[in-house]
Write a protein that holds these residues in place. Structure first.
Motif, PDB file in Angstrom:
ATOM      1  N   ALA A   1      -4.624 -24.680  56.532  1.00 13.56           N
ATOM      2  CA  ALA A   1      -5.101 -24.521  55.204  1.00 13.56           C
ATOM      3  C   ALA A   1      -4.445 -23.987  54.232  1.00 13.56           C
ATOM      4  O   ALA A   1      -4.173 -24.361  53.236  1.00 13.56           O
ATOM      5  N   SER A   2      -3.861 -22.823  54.724  1.00 11.98           N
ATOM      6  CA  SER A   2      -2.924 -22.107  53.646  1.00 11.98           C
ATOM      7  C   SER A   2      -1.441 -22.699  53.468  1.00 11.98           C
ATOM      8  O   SER A   2      -0.904 -22.498  52.349  1.00 11.98           O
ATOM      9  N   GLN A   3      -1.036 -23.699  54.414  1.00  7.59           N
ATOM     10  CA  GLN A   3       0.165 -24.560  54.055  1.00  7.59           C
ATOM     11  C   GLN A   3      -0.247 -25.626  52.977  1.00  7.59           C
ATOM     12  O   GLN A   3       0.710 -26.223  52.465  1.00  7.59           O
ATOM     13  N   LEU A   4      -1.508 -26.169  53.035  1.00  8.51           N
ATOM     14  CA  LEU A   4      -1.762 -27.024  52.090  1.00  8.51           C
ATOM     15  C   LEU A   4      -2.250 -26.603  50.686  1.00  8.51           C
ATOM     16  O   LEU A   4      -1.792 -27.182  49.746  1.00  8.51           O
ATOM     17  N   LEU A   5      -3.032 -25.583  50.605  1.00 10.88           N
ATOM     18  CA  LEU A   5      -3.772 -24.998  49.269  1.00 10.88           C
ATOM     19  C   LEU A   5      -3.050 -23.627  49.044  1.00 10.88           C
ATOM     20  O   LEU A   5      -3.167 -22.757  50.044  1.00 10.88           O
ATOM     21  N   VAL A   6      -2.882 -23.460  47.634  1.00  3.86           N
ATOM     22  CA  VAL A   6      -2.831 -22.095  47.263  1.00  3.86           C
ATOM     23  C   VAL A   6      -4.065 -21.362  47.856  1.00  3.86           C
ATOM     24  O   VAL A   6      -5.223 -21.604  47.208  1.00  3.86           O
ATOM     25  N   GLY A   7      -3.738 -20.202  48.400  1.00  8.23           N
ATOM     26  CA  GLY A   7      -5.026 -19.645  49.119  1.00  8.23           C
ATOM     27  C   GLY A   7      -5.823 -20.005  50.149  1.00  8.23           C
ATOM     28  O   GLY A   7      -6.880 -19.709  50.612  1.00  8.23           O
ATOM     29  N   GLY A   8      -5.415 -21.332  50.393  1.00 10.35           N
ATOM     30  CA  GLY A   8      -6.027 -21.915  51.721  1.00 10.35           C
ATOM     31  C   GLY A   8      -7.356 -22.542  51.435  1.00 10.35           C
ATOM     32  O   GLY A   8      -7.953 -23.000  52.431  1.00 10.35           O
ATOM     33  N   ALA A   9      -7.794 -22.608  50.101  1.00 14.89           N
ATOM     34  CA  ALA A   9      -9.186 -23.263  49.477  1.00 14.89           C
ATOM     35  C   ALA A   9      -9.161 -23.903  48.389  1.00 14.89           C
ATOM     36  O   ALA A   9      -8.080 -23.613  47.475  1.00 14.89           O
ATOM     37  N   LEU A  10      -9.863 -25.127  48.062  1.00 12.77           N
ATOM     38  CA  LEU A  10      -9.974 -25.546  46.810  1.00 12.77           C
ATOM     39  C   LEU A  10     -10.547 -24.665  45.915  1.00 12.77           C
ATOM     40  O   LEU A  10     -11.766 -24.278  46.136  1.00 12.77           O
ATOM     41  N   PRO A  11     -10.002 -24.676  44.788  1.00 15.91           N
ATOM     42  CA  PRO A  11     -10.804 -23.969  43.452  1.00 15.91           C
ATOM     43  C   PRO A  11     -12.158 -24.500  43.362  1.00 15.91           C
ATOM     44  O   PRO A  11     -12.364 -25.637  43.222  1.00 15.91           O
ATOM     45  N   ALA A  12     -12.994 -23.767  43.044  1.00 15.35           N
ATOM     46  CA  ALA A  12     -14.465 -24.182  42.758  1.00 15.35           C
ATOM     47  C   ALA A  12     -14.269 -25.172  41.550  1.00 15.35           C
ATOM     48  O   ALA A  12     -15.204 -26.056  41.639  1.00 15.35           O
ATOM     49  N   SER A  13     -13.669 -24.864  40.585  1.00 15.78           N
ATOM     50  CA  SER A  13     -13.515 -25.952  39.482  1.00 15.78           C
ATOM     51  C   SER A  13     -13.023 -27.313  39.731  1.00 15.78           C
ATOM     52  O   SER A  13     -13.675 -28.272  39.298  1.00 15.78           O
TER      53      SER A  13
END
Length: 370
Positions: A277-289
């Motif tokens: 997940a952390s290799q996919l997205l900055v911070g490992g999670a989708l931004p709420a926006s």
């Protein structure tokens, strides 16, 4: 200028001139008479499963964006060789990719086996099948992947294009789709009464449709389905330039984005499957926006449908969670006045649900035409 871009620009210029000549002042583009205009038509080579059943034309035709601007789209019109009647069924294909080589009308590699099986049964019933590629697949524009309003317009306009090619076809049509195409079918049902002009939508069949992105998209990072999420980010960017995937994807994921243009679905899924997940997205999670924007553009059920709905879902679906279709989606669609029929296929996978429901879906469509 790139020849494809030059050709697309010429078609759009012609479309814009035509629109400016016929639309009344202040009247929205979606109410204009030109969507579905056939811009080009050529004989298509069909897959071996379909060639004995139909003749095919690959067409480019006029459609509109979610902002009601004219664009060109491409697809196939398949005419039954025997038993033809005057009804139209639109087939909405599942995810193929983002690049032009991922257009089913030109690449049999992504004319998926389950799509061939579904279309074959439709042709056996004597129905002309319109099979759009969706905007950006087969044209120079970016593909607004999972933007339901975009898919919906190209679906409805492909039915209009079929009638423009064949004057014997009537106004009644049904939309049948799988996965991304099932989602598009549900969106088309929501806009049909305002968008389809003289056509009469009799119903939509959606097999394992994408829905409730706000519920499942945050769960994708770190799973083998990560390629779908990357494509969805670029789909959002196609309609909302404030979404910048390069600022959302982590460095290891950004290094793989070349596959979005060099490959199609299977290559994209393989490229991203092994990332954490952390290799996919900055911070490992989708931004709420981003989750909020996915919900707005991807989720069907936000407006009243105009015709009955059939939902089909396999219990062992590995791509679209059964619990989301059987639970929230059925509840959301049932809140409106149009009837919703839900068929559960025990043990069926994402693609298996299509194979196992070809006759059931076609029988339901026949009932709608009757």
């Amino acid at each position: 200028m790139n020849p494809a871009l030059k050709r697309h620009a010429a078609l759009i210029l012609a479309a814009l001139l035509a629109v400016s000549a016929v639309l009344l002042p202040g009247r929205p583009a979606l109410a204009g008479p030109l969507s579905g205009t056939v811009l080009s038509s050529a004989t298509a080579t069909l897959p071996s499963e379909l060639a004995p059943l139909a003749t095919g034309k690959r067409i480019s035709y006029l459609s509109t964006t979610v902002k009601e601007l004219p664009i060109t789209a491409t697809g196939l019109i398949l005419t039954p060789k025997t038993g033809k009647n005057n009804k139209i069924v639109v087939w909405g294909h599942g995810t193929t990719g983002l690049a032009d080589q991922c257009a089913p009308s030109t690449s049999q590699a992504v004319f998926w086996p389950e799509a061939r099986a579904a279309i074959a049964e439709l042709l056996r019933r004597g129905w002309t099948v319109a099979a759009p590629d969706y905007p950006g697949l087969g044209t120079a524009l970016p593909h607004p992947y999972l933007i339901g309003g975009s898919e919906a317009r190209s679906m409805i306009d492909s039915a209009k294009a079929a009638r423009n090619l064949d004057a014997t076809l009537g106004t009644q049509y049904v939309i049948d789709g799988h996965s991304q195409g099932g989602q598009g079918a549900l969106f088309a049902n929501e806009i049909a009464s305002a968008y389809d002009g003289p056509l009469v939508l009799r119903g939509t069949a959606a097999i394992a449709p994408v829905s409730n992105a706000d519920l499942f998209a945050p769960l994708i990072p770190g799973t083998p389905a990560q390629g779908y999420l990357v494509m969805a980010l670029y789909g959002l960017q196609a309609v909302d330039p404030t979404v910048v995937p390069a600022t959302i994807l982590a460095a290891p994921a950004r290094q793989k984005t070349g596959v979005l243009q060099s490959g199609c679905l299977n290559e994209i899924l393989a490229a991203y499957a092994g990332l954490t997940a952390s290799q996919l997205l900055v911070g490992g999670a989708l931004p709420a926006s981003v989750v909020t924007k996915l919900s707005h553009y991807v989720n069907p059920g936000q407006a009243a449908p105009s015709a009955p709905i059939l939902l089909v879902q396999g219990t062992d679906d590995e791509a679209v969670p059964y619990v989301i279709t059987a639970g929230p989606l059925v509840t959301e669609l049932s809140a409106y006045s149009q009837p919703v029929q839900f068929i559960q296929i025990d043990g069926a996978t994402h693609d298996g649900a299509v194979f196992q429901s070809t006759t059931t879906v076609a029988n339901w469509i026949a009932g709608r035409f009757a």
